[in-house]
Design a protein around this motif. Sequence first.
Motif, PDB file in Angstrom:
ATOM      1  N   VAL A   5       0.845  -1.535  -0.116  1.00  0.00           N
ATOM      2  CA  VAL A   5      -0.142   0.183   0.360  1.00  0.00           C
ATOM      3  C   VAL A   5       0.645   1.359  -0.015  1.00  0.00           C
ATOM      4  N   THR A   6       0.898   1.375  -0.696  1.00  0.00           N
ATOM      5  CA  THR A   6       1.514   3.566  -0.681  1.00  0.00           C
ATOM      6  C   THR A   6       0.450   4.369  -0.130  1.00  0.00           C
ATOM      7  N   GLY A   7       1.182   5.816  -0.184  1.00  0.00           N
ATOM      8  CA  GLY A   7       0.694   6.410   0.865  1.00  0.00           C
ATOM      9  C   GLY A   7       0.233   5.724   2.073  1.00  0.00           C
TER      10      GLY A   7
ATOM     11  N   LEU B 260       4.102   2.109   1.758  1.00  0.00           N
ATOM     12  CA  LEU B 260       5.084   3.002   1.908  1.00  0.00           C
ATOM     13  C   LEU B 260       4.764   4.092   2.019  1.00  0.00           C
ATOM     14  N   ASP B 261       5.700   5.122   2.548  1.00  0.00           N
ATOM     15  CA  ASP B 261       5.626   7.060   2.420  1.00  0.00           C
ATOM     16  C   ASP B 261       6.425   7.639   1.859  1.00  0.00           C
ATOM     17  N   ILE B 262       6.371   8.538   2.357  1.00  0.00           N
ATOM     18  CA  ILE B 262       7.730   9.608   1.741  1.00  0.00           C
ATOM     19  C   ILE B 262       8.009   9.989   3.066  1.00  0.00           C
ATOM     20  N   PRO B 263       9.155  10.692   3.474  1.00  0.00           N
ATOM     21  CA  PRO B 263      10.277  10.909   4.525  1.00  0.00           C
ATOM     22  C   PRO B 263       8.816  11.740   5.531  1.00  0.00           C
ATOM     23  N   PRO B 264       8.652  13.011   4.882  1.00  0.00           N
ATOM     24  CA  PRO B 264       7.688  13.824   6.106  1.00  0.00           C
ATOM     25  C   PRO B 264       6.539  13.339   6.976  1.00  0.00           C
ATOM     26  N   ALA B 265       6.357  11.639   6.054  1.00  0.00           N
ATOM     27  CA  ALA B 265       5.365  11.057   7.064  1.00  0.00           C
ATOM     28  C   ALA B 265       5.917  10.276   7.456  1.00  0.00           C
ATOM     29  N   ALA B 266       7.008  10.163   7.762  1.00  0.00           N
ATOM     30  CA  ALA B 266       8.057   8.716   8.082  1.00  0.00           C
ATOM     31  C   ALA B 266       7.127   8.260   9.345  1.00  0.00           C
TER      32      ALA B 266
ATOM     33  N   VAL C 111      -2.052   3.941  -3.846  1.00  0.00           N
ATOM     34  CA  VAL C 111      -3.181   5.190  -3.005  1.00  0.00           C
ATOM     35  C   VAL C 111      -1.548   6.395  -2.846  1.00  0.00           C
ATOM     36  N   GLY C 112      -0.698   6.469  -3.022  1.00  0.00           N
ATOM     37  CA  GLY C 112       0.282   7.839  -2.644  1.00  0.00           C
ATOM     38  C   GLY C 112       0.331   8.596  -3.753  1.00  0.00           C
ATOM     39  N   GLY C 113       0.394  10.278  -3.835  1.00  0.00           N
ATOM     40  CA  GLY C 113      -0.231  10.663  -4.129  1.00  0.00           C
ATOM     41  C   GLY C 113       0.270  12.173  -4.399  1.00  0.00           C
TER      42      GLY C 113
ATOM     43  N   VAL D 188      -4.991   1.310  -9.195  1.00  0.00           N
ATOM     44  CA  VAL D 188      -4.350   3.036  -8.498  1.00  0.00           C
ATOM     45  C   VAL D 188      -5.276   3.493  -8.529  1.00  0.00           C
ATOM     46  N   VAL D 189      -4.600   3.958  -7.497  1.00  0.00           N
ATOM     47  CA  VAL D 189      -6.460   4.774  -6.771  1.00  0.00           C
ATOM     48  C   VAL D 189      -6.204   6.539  -6.711  1.00  0.00           C
ATOM     49  N   ALA D 190      -4.635   6.865  -6.589  1.00  0.00           N
ATOM     50  CA  ALA D 190      -4.126   8.069  -6.331  1.00  0.00           C
ATOM     51  C   ALA D 190      -4.990   8.835  -8.034  1.00  0.00           C
ATOM     52  N   ASN D 191      -5.045  10.114  -7.962  1.00  0.00           N
ATOM     53  CA  ASN D 191      -5.869  10.983  -8.571  1.00  0.00           C
ATOM     54  C   ASN D 191      -4.639  11.304  -9.461  1.00  0.00           C
ATOM     55  N   PRO D 192      -4.832  12.010 -10.682  1.00  0.00           N
ATOM     56  CA  PRO D 192      -5.541  10.861 -11.885  1.00  0.00           C
ATOM     57  C   PRO D 192      -5.755   9.679 -12.181  1.00  0.00           C
TER      58      PRO D 192
ATOM     59  N   SER E 183     -15.122   4.228   1.772  1.00  0.00           N
ATOM     60  CA  SER E 183     -15.785   4.008   1.339  1.00  0.00           C
ATOM     61  C   SER E 183     -14.624   3.505   0.255  1.00  0.00           C
ATOM     62  N   ALA E 184     -13.708   4.550   0.307  1.00  0.00           N
ATOM     63  CA  ALA E 184     -12.605   4.148  -0.968  1.00  0.00           C
ATOM     64  C   ALA E 184     -11.471   3.290  -0.750  1.00  0.00           C
ATOM     65  N   ALA E 185     -11.710   2.792   0.962  1.00  0.00           N
ATOM     66  CA  ALA E 185     -10.996   1.532   1.209  1.00  0.00           C
ATOM     67  C   ALA E 185     -10.769   0.681   1.280  1.00  0.00           C
TER      68      ALA E 185
HETATM   69  P1  NAI Z   1      -3.632  11.966   1.807  1.00  0.00           P
HETATM   70  O1  NAI Z   1      -3.287  13.118   1.551  1.00  0.00           O
HETATM   71  O2  NAI Z   1      -4.124  12.122   3.287  1.00  0.00           O
HETATM   72  O3  NAI Z   1      -3.038  10.670   1.761  1.00  0.00           O
HETATM   73  C1  NAI Z   1      -1.617  10.427   0.495  1.00  0.00           C
HETATM   74  C2  NAI Z   1      -0.346   9.460   0.776  1.00  0.00           C
HETATM   75  O4  NAI Z   1       0.147   9.906   0.577  1.00  0.00           O
HETATM   76  C3  NAI Z   1       0.101  10.484   2.342  1.00  0.00           C
HETATM   77  O5  NAI Z   1       0.378   9.758   3.591  1.00  0.00           O
HETATM   78  C4  NAI Z   1       1.583  11.317   1.041  1.00  0.00           C
HETATM   79  O6  NAI Z   1       2.759  11.645   2.125  1.00  0.00           O
HETATM   80  C5  NAI Z   1       1.639  10.029   0.637  1.00  0.00           C
HETATM   81  N1  NAI Z   1       2.427   9.950  -0.455  1.00  0.00           N
HETATM   82  C6  NAI Z   1       2.652  11.571  -1.559  1.00  0.00           C
HETATM   83  N2  NAI Z   1       3.394  11.135  -2.255  1.00  0.00           N
HETATM   84  C7  NAI Z   1       4.271  10.033  -1.943  1.00  0.00           C
HETATM   85  C8  NAI Z   1       5.169   9.315  -3.317  1.00  0.00           C
HETATM   86  N3  NAI Z   1       5.398   9.416  -3.816  1.00  0.00           N
HETATM   87  N4  NAI Z   1       4.990   8.220  -2.264  1.00  0.00           N
HETATM   88  C9  NAI Z   1       4.458   7.019  -1.474  1.00  0.00           C
HETATM   89  N5  NAI Z   1       3.599   8.239  -0.931  1.00  0.00           N
HETATM   90  C10 NAI Z   1       3.395   9.342  -1.540  1.00  0.00           C
HETATM   91  O7  NAI Z   1      -4.815  11.483   0.694  1.00  0.00           O
HETATM   92  P2  NAI Z   1      -6.301  10.022   0.840  1.00  0.00           P
HETATM   93  O8  NAI Z   1      -7.507  11.123   0.992  1.00  0.00           O
HETATM   94  O9  NAI Z   1      -5.673   9.224   1.472  1.00  0.00           O
HETATM   95  O10 NAI Z   1      -5.977  10.022  -1.019  1.00  0.00           O
HETATM   96  C11 NAI Z   1      -4.817   9.497  -1.862  1.00  0.00           C
HETATM   97  C12 NAI Z   1      -5.882   9.205  -3.294  1.00  0.00           C
HETATM   98  O11 NAI Z   1      -6.871   8.716  -3.554  1.00  0.00           O
HETATM   99  C13 NAI Z   1      -5.744  11.082  -3.695  1.00  0.00           C
HETATM  100  O12 NAI Z   1      -4.777  11.416  -4.914  1.00  0.00           O
HETATM  101  C14 NAI Z   1      -7.176  10.971  -3.922  1.00  0.00           C
HETATM  102  O13 NAI Z   1      -7.785  11.845  -4.823  1.00  0.00           O
HETATM  103  C15 NAI Z   1      -7.190   9.318  -4.362  1.00  0.00           C
HETATM  104  N6  NAI Z   1      -9.026   8.838  -4.163  1.00  0.00           N
HETATM  105  C16 NAI Z   1      -8.937   8.004  -5.362  1.00  0.00           C
HETATM  106  C17 NAI Z   1     -10.196   7.788  -4.964  1.00  0.00           C
HETATM  107  C18 NAI Z   1     -10.800   6.473  -6.341  1.00  0.00           C
HETATM  108  O14 NAI Z   1     -12.231   6.349  -6.630  1.00  0.00           O
HETATM  109  N7  NAI Z   1      -9.846   6.595  -7.778  1.00  0.00           N
HETATM  110  C19 NAI Z   1     -11.651   7.732  -4.235  1.00  0.00           C
HETATM  111  C20 NAI Z   1     -10.642   8.390  -3.442  1.00  0.00           C
HETATM  112  C21 NAI Z   1      -9.278   8.817  -3.528  1.00  0.00           C
END
Ligand code: NAI
Length: 350
Positions: free
Chosen positions: A9-11, A41-47, A87-89, A128-132, A245-247
């Motif tokens: 799980v990234t992010g 996995l996450d990035i250093p500020p979130a370690a 999920v990371g982005g 891939v969950v992270a947008n886009p 709901s996303a999870a």
């Molecule tokens: P969040 O901001 O709470 O978490 C994102 C995490 O990703 C943060 O901990 C951040 O440090 C980490 N991150 C950033 N760059 C990274 C990298 N290079 N490698 C690993 N980790 C990295 O955001 P949230 O709410 O958890 O949402 C995550 C993503 O999911 C967003 O892009 C959001 O738009 C997207 N999303 C997609 C949905 C879908 O149905 N496809 C539904 C809801 C959200």
Amino acid sequence: AKEPVRVLVTGAAGQIGYALVPMIARGVMLGPDQPVILHMLDIPPAAEALNGVKMELVDAAFPLLKGVVATTDVVEACTGVSIAVMVGGFPRKEGMERKDVMSKNVAIYKSQASALGSYAAANCKVLVVANPANTNALILKEFAPSISEKNITCLTRLDHNRALGQVSERLNVPVSDVKNVIIWGNHSSTQYPDVNHATVKTPAGEKPVRELVANDEWLHGEFITTVQQRGAAIIKARKLSSALSAASSACDHIRDWVLGTPEGCIERKHSLLIFSSVGTLQGTWVSMGVYSDGSYNVPAGLIYSFPVTCCNGVWTIVQGLPIDDLSRKKLDLTAEELTEEKALAYSCLS
Ligand code: NAI
């Protein structure tokens, strides 16, 4: 006992990650008899926050959880994983141009693609969950040539589940009795939530949603916009975007892909029967963002959400659904947006 499966799980320190990792550790994603090792996995500020999540996973004493890797190192994170949930982005911040957000995410997905391609287990399945989401998945596909295009998908199951939920509320029937809505296209507001083929289980057999709702105005108007704009409505209410709901939908996506959709294997053998008697012999499908092969005249080479069935870990686009003129326009509109996004993503690479 089964060998543990390594799930990335990234992010993972983010809000979806916080809802998702306990679900995986409880067997919601891969089944109640499948042990797992979580790679986060996450990035250093979130370690530090990531380490806190790891502590909580230990504290929860999940019987299926056989290990946790919490790291900011992409190679360590990707090594040996069979499932990767991305999920990371980089989130869009106020005042940022679309191109700037795209450029950040394209860079992330390009580098994580090569790590997955080199270090993940053979046949690793990627969501891939992270947008886009669709375009991030496309970039990942382009830069991980060793991963089959069949193994790279994006999440539109949340939109699919939202559509099921709206029909269930409208008709006051259990959501589990509703099936075969479709999300076509992009995980964005141009997506097309389509109920033309959806049915509801009733004491008198399966009935088309269109017949039961009998209000075309709602079906062609409010239903579609509610699903398209649900993400924004959640942000307005919660001041945070959808997370539980996303999870949950991410777990549904992987579970159905790996373990199969209902009747997913039978259908394959009798695919000709299915559409000859819509409403009775119809199987169950789900929506997944997958690499287009040109089905339904959607341009090949986009990651586009289609109705799919799954059997033995392989998805197949449901074929032969009749598409009316109104739907055709909506399928094309969301494809156009994805074509533009693809061009924008490529312009960020050069
Ligand atoms: P969040 O901001 O709470 O978490 C994102 C995490 O990703 C943060 O901990 C951040 O440090 C980490 N991150 C950033 N760059 C990274 C990298 N290079 N490698 C690993 N980790 C990295 O955001 P949230 O709410 O958890 O949402 C995550 C993503 O999911 C967003 O892009 C959001 O738009 C997207 N999303 C997609 C949905 C879908 O149905 N496809 C539904 C809801 C959200």
